[in-house]
Enzyme design. Structure first.
Site, PDB file in Angstrom:
ATOM      1  N   GLU A 176       0.835  -1.205   0.000  1.00 44.81           N
ATOM      2  CA  GLU A 176       0.000   0.000   0.000  1.00 44.81           C
ATOM      3  C   GLU A 176       0.873   1.259   0.000  1.00 44.81           C
ATOM      4  O   GLU A 176       0.580   2.236  -0.687  1.00 44.81           O
ATOM      5  CB  GLU A 176      -0.901  -0.041   1.241  1.00 44.81           C
ATOM      6  CG  GLU A 176      -2.083   0.873   1.161  1.00 44.81           C
ATOM      7  CD  GLU A 176      -3.173   0.462   2.144  1.00 44.81           C
ATOM      8  OE1 GLU A 176      -3.109  -0.643   2.711  1.00 44.81           O
ATOM      9  OE2 GLU A 176      -4.089   1.255   2.329  1.00 44.81           O
ATOM     10  N   GLU A 226       2.460   1.650  -3.438  1.00 45.60           N
ATOM     11  CA  GLU A 226       1.467   2.154  -4.393  1.00 45.60           C
ATOM     12  C   GLU A 226       1.293   3.671  -4.232  1.00 45.60           C
ATOM     13  O   GLU A 226       1.253   4.419  -5.213  1.00 45.60           O
ATOM     14  CB  GLU A 226       0.135   1.432  -4.140  1.00 45.60           C
ATOM     15  CG  GLU A 226      -0.945   1.755  -5.147  1.00 45.60           C
ATOM     16  CD  GLU A 226      -2.228   0.973  -4.846  1.00 45.60           C
ATOM     17  OE1 GLU A 226      -2.394   0.480  -3.715  1.00 45.60           O
ATOM     18  OE2 GLU A 226      -3.051   0.875  -5.770  1.00 45.60           O
ATOM     19  N   CYS A 269      -8.089  -2.118   3.770  1.00 41.69           N
ATOM     20  CA  CYS A 269      -7.949  -3.221   4.743  1.00 41.69           C
ATOM     21  C   CYS A 269      -9.275  -3.608   5.381  1.00 41.69           C
ATOM     22  O   CYS A 269      -9.420  -4.724   5.861  1.00 41.69           O
ATOM     23  CB  CYS A 269      -7.006  -2.815   5.867  1.00 41.69           C
ATOM     24  SG  CYS A 269      -5.406  -2.362   5.269  1.00 41.69           S
ATOM     25  N   SER A 275      -7.052   1.423  -2.650  1.00 40.02           N
ATOM     26  CA  SER A 275      -5.742   0.809  -2.863  1.00 40.02           C
ATOM     27  C   SER A 275      -5.937  -0.581  -3.450  1.00 40.02           C
ATOM     28  O   SER A 275      -6.883  -1.293  -3.107  1.00 40.02           O
ATOM     29  CB  SER A 275      -5.007   0.700  -1.528  1.00 40.02           C
ATOM     30  OG  SER A 275      -3.896  -0.147  -1.668  1.00 40.02           O
ATOM     31  N   LYS A 300     -14.958  -9.929   8.069  1.00 34.52           N
ATOM     32  CA  LYS A 300     -13.850 -10.740   7.541  1.00 34.52           C
ATOM     33  C   LYS A 300     -14.356 -12.082   7.040  1.00 34.52           C
ATOM     34  O   LYS A 300     -13.733 -12.721   6.192  1.00 34.52           O
ATOM     35  CB  LYS A 300     -12.769 -10.942   8.615  1.00 34.52           C
ATOM     36  CG  LYS A 300     -11.909  -9.710   8.839  1.00 34.52           C
ATOM     37  CD  LYS A 300     -10.919  -9.498   7.697  1.00 34.52           C
ATOM     38  CE  LYS A 300     -10.178  -8.186   7.847  1.00 34.52           C
ATOM     39  NZ  LYS A 300      -9.505  -7.757   6.600  1.00 34.52           N
ATOM     40  N   GLU A 323     -15.307 -11.318   3.589  1.00 36.57           N
ATOM     41  CA  GLU A 323     -14.107 -11.086   2.767  1.00 36.57           C
ATOM     42  C   GLU A 323     -13.434 -12.408   2.401  1.00 36.57           C
ATOM     43  O   GLU A 323     -13.048 -12.622   1.257  1.00 36.57           O
ATOM     44  CB  GLU A 323     -13.110 -10.189   3.515  1.00 36.57           C
ATOM     45  CG  GLU A 323     -11.879  -9.845   2.686  1.00 36.57           C
ATOM     46  CD  GLU A 323     -10.789  -9.146   3.496  1.00 36.57           C
ATOM     47  OE1 GLU A 323     -10.876  -7.933   3.677  1.00 36.57           O
ATOM     48  OE2 GLU A 323      -9.845  -9.816   3.927  1.00 36.57           O
ATOM     49  N   GLU A 331     -12.491 -13.754  -5.402  1.00 37.02           N
ATOM     50  CA  GLU A 331     -11.188 -13.251  -5.881  1.00 37.02           C
ATOM     51  C   GLU A 331     -10.024 -13.877  -5.112  1.00 37.02           C
ATOM     52  O   GLU A 331      -8.896 -13.896  -5.605  1.00 37.02           O
ATOM     53  CB  GLU A 331     -11.079 -11.732  -5.671  1.00 37.02           C
ATOM     54  CG  GLU A 331     -12.085 -10.886  -6.419  1.00 37.02           C
ATOM     55  CD  GLU A 331     -13.331 -10.600  -5.591  1.00 37.02           C
ATOM     56  OE1 GLU A 331     -13.590 -11.358  -4.633  1.00 37.02           O
ATOM     57  OE2 GLU A 331     -14.044  -9.645  -5.917  1.00 37.02           O
ATOM     58  N   CYS A 368     -10.553  -1.580  14.383  1.00 35.42           N
ATOM     59  CA  CYS A 368     -10.806  -3.021  14.563  1.00 35.42           C
ATOM     60  C   CYS A 368     -10.895  -3.416  16.033  1.00 35.42           C
ATOM     61  O   CYS A 368     -11.536  -4.411  16.375  1.00 35.42           O
ATOM     62  CB  CYS A 368      -9.699  -3.839  13.917  1.00 35.42           C
ATOM     63  SG  CYS A 368      -9.286  -3.316  12.259  1.00 35.42           S
TER      64      CYS A 368
END
Ligand code: SF4
Ligand code: SF4
Length: 419
Positions: free
Chosen positions: A140, A143, A170, A190, A230, A233, A238, A393
């Site tokens: 990140e 980038e 994230c 990102s 999560k 996710e 993907e 978090c």
């Protein structure tokens, strides 16, 4: 609204038990996506197509009426006991601060060694997500540096880059919010995977080959996170990088990088089912775990501002050739809903001076004015960190629920209609 899930993604993770719901509206006041329907005094329902699966309604319902339906505790115990599977726990930083609460320990106590000991006793191999968070920040931060080179310094850059400002990626609830409600701004996210996205492939490629020396198909990767989103996710189609890699080496199986996710609450339930009490285990040290090494940057990911601070340290060092003077970067710390800062940089190549402009947001709704600025072409920022949960978090929807039935960030408590 069109269907908002891809095939095989976990949907409807968070559900209201209508037999327990009192219709008090508290959940609505915490929901960042206006995903809860029902008038005051009547049963409420979650519209899963609008829902981010963040669990903020769950941890704040005063009547314990909201459930996390993706329960994999028994499945993980079966894998731990089958003798053929290497079960790897990839554990996020916020879990090791909160897990003790479920065993009656003082809230906020860091119990890394006890948690490692309990996981080892249960039969897990351990990969600390702090290590994966370091991988995320390298991606990140790099980038961001490339975007600054391209858009601020007008240098030729060959790779494809999204526009500035760059958003952190994230937090899965924030990513889903962006995808659902502002798809026109997706290019600003990102392209770096979250620490969970990094951890699975590291475990199933490097870990399988170099550490545990098993076939990747034998590894069952269990993410342990303070976060219900999560679970969604991990199920995204993907995230099959390890299987894709191994197919090029002649393997045929397809599997997710992270097979299942336990929240902090789930892990406590699993340990209790196995009669393991973190207060009485033989502590295991970080040095006992080959993938437990990490920098301080990974550790601070769990709090609002942490990803930004870690990215800033990297970008500052690469662009100026010097460490950020104060590694605890105060302007991005604390619980203000939107924090911003300007960081002057003197570039190591040529001495040119630029000013990096950043913002940090927690509580997804608070990002709306910043999104409006971008849409109007008026955003002053280069990098914006967003975490869905108030405080980050550490206050995630998978964390222990305190006896008040509300999350610990007192200033965010709903004002109950009868109080
Ligand atoms: S907070 Fe709990 S009890 Fe109140 S309306 Fe929501 S689900 Fe029902
Ligand atoms: S899980 Fe999050 S987004 Fe979904 S209904 Fe609850 S608070 Fe809203």
């Amino acid at each position: 609204m069109p269907k908002s899930y891809q095939e095989n993604e976990l949907s409807s993770i968070i559900r209201i038990d209508e037999s327990k719901c009192k219709g008090c509206d508290t959940c609505k006041s915490f929901c960042p996506a206006d995903a809860i329907d029902g008038p005051y005094g009547a049963n409420h329902r979650i519209n899963s197509e609008r829902c981010l699966q963040c669990g903020q309604c769950l941890v704040n319902c005063p009547f314990g009426a909201i459930e996390d339906t993706a329960d994999v505790v028994d499945q993980v115990i079966e894998k731990l006991q089958d003798g053929k599977t290497t079960v790897v726990a990839t554990v996020a930083p916020a879990v090791r601060v909160a897990l003790g609460e479920e065993f009656g320990m003082e809230p906020g106590k860091l119990i890394t060694e006890q948690m490692y000991g309990a996981l080892k006793q249960a039969g897990f191999k351990i990969m600390d997500v702090n290590f994966a968070a370091d991988n995320t920040i390298l991606e990140e931060g790099t980038e961001l540096i490339h975007k600054i080179q391209k858009y601020v310094l007008q240098k030729p850059v060959t790779e494809e880059l999204g526009p500035l400002p760059q958003f952190s990626s994230c937090c899965p609830a924030w990513v889903r919010y962006m995808e659902l409600y502002h798809p026109d701004l997706r290019q600003h996210l990102s392209s770096a995977k979250s620490p969970q996205g990094m951890a699975g492939p590291v475990a199933k490629i490097y870990g399988a080959k170099e550490i545990w020396k098993v076939e990747p198909e034998q590894i069952f990767c269990v993410g342990v996170y303070p976060c219900t989103a999560k679970k969604l996710e991990a199920s995204r189609p993907e995230f099959t990088a390890a299987a894709d890699y191994w197919k090029k080496q002649g393997h045929t199986a397809t599997y997710q990088d992270t097979d299942v996710v336990l929240t902090t609450r789930d892990l406590a339930r699993l340990l209790k089912k196995l009669d393991i009490d973190v207060r009485n285990v033989q502590p295991a040290e970080e040095k006992d775990n080959p993938l437990a090494e990490y920098t301080g940057a990974g550790t601070i990911f769990g709090a609002t501002g942490g990803v930004m601070e870690a990215a800033l340290r990297t970008a500052y060092f690469v662009l100026t050739g010097q460490e950020l003077a104060d590694l605890s970067y105060k302007p991005v710390r604390g619980l203000a809903e939107v924090k911003s800062a300007e960081i002057p940089l003197k570039l190591k190549d040529g001495g040119q001076e630029i000013t990096l402009k950043i913002a940090v947001v927690h509580g997804t709704k608070n990002v709306e004015p910043l999104l409006a600025e971008i849409k109007a072409g008026k955003s002053p920022y280069h990098f914006i960190e967003v975490m869905n949960c108030p405080g980050g978090c550490v206050n995630g929807g998978g964390q222990p629920i305190n006896p008040m039935g509300t999350s610990w960030t007192g200033k965010f408590k709903a004002i109950l209609p009868w109080s």
